[in-house]
Design a protein around this motif. Sequence first.
Motif, short mmCIF file in Angstrom:
data_model
loop_
_atom_site.label_atom_id
_atom_site.label_comp_id
_atom_site.label_asym_id
_atom_site.label_seq_id
_atom_site.Cartn_x
_atom_site.Cartn_y
_atom_site.Cartn_z
N GLN A 21 7.93 15.57 -18.98
CA GLN A 21 9.03 15.44 -19.93
C GLN A 21 10.39 15.54 -19.22
O GLN A 21 11.31 14.79 -19.54
CB GLN A 21 8.94 16.52 -21.01
N LYS A 22 10.50 16.42 -18.26
CA LYS A 22 11.75 16.57 -17.52
C LYS A 22 12.05 15.31 -16.72
O LYS A 22 13.19 14.83 -16.71
CB LYS A 22 11.66 17.77 -16.59
N ASP A 57 15.23 12.82 -17.27
CA ASP A 57 16.13 12.53 -16.16
C ASP A 57 16.13 11.06 -15.78
O ASP A 57 16.87 10.64 -14.90
CB ASP A 57 15.76 13.38 -14.93
N GLY A 58 15.28 10.27 -16.43
CA GLY A 58 15.21 8.84 -16.17
C GLY A 58 14.53 8.49 -14.86
O GLY A 58 14.78 7.43 -14.29
N LEU A 59 13.66 9.35 -14.39
CA LEU A 59 12.98 9.13 -13.12
C LEU A 59 11.65 8.40 -13.24
O LEU A 59 11.02 8.09 -12.24
CB LEU A 59 12.75 10.47 -12.42
N VAL A 60 11.24 8.12 -14.48
CA VAL A 60 9.93 7.50 -14.70
C VAL A 60 10.13 6.13 -15.37
O VAL A 60 10.63 6.06 -16.51
CB VAL A 60 9.03 8.39 -15.58
N PRO A 61 9.73 5.06 -14.69
CA PRO A 61 9.81 3.73 -15.31
C PRO A 61 8.85 3.64 -16.51
O PRO A 61 7.86 4.36 -16.56
CB PRO A 61 9.36 2.78 -14.19
#
Length: 146
Positions: free
Chosen positions: A90-91, A95-99
């Motif tokens: 979830q974090k 943070d937008g780190l997962v495509p």
Amino acid sequence: MIFGQFENLKSQIRTTMNKFMKTGFIFIFAVFCTVALQAQKFGYINSQSLMAELPKVKQADSDMEAYQKQLQKKGQDMVTAFQTKVTDFQKRVQDGLVPPKQQEEEEKKLEEERQKILAYEQEMSQLLQTKRDTLLKPILDEFNTA
């Protein structure tokens, strides 16, 4: 989505563990009552009190409790590991780190792990019942023949 499912899973596990404890006590009580009814055919003996005082029954109860705690600890470890993965996921998403594609894959993996936890919960119930039967059958057989 995953966090809500996790909270639901956590609640289900707590409820199930409580049910296991209650079921165990009800089963032992039912066994004692059955023995008490059979013993009353031959005399006036409080077989439930007698059974509860037998060292073998006390040992079986102790063994059963230890086994249940062992299984519950394993289940709790699984839930804790799952919770850590969900929180981390979830974090990273926030943070937008997962495509998006990787997000879908990780959600599927987390769902599979959640299903494994639920399957373990059911397996735990069966293992406890089998252990209870294994521990009490020889004691009840010996008690009934005495």
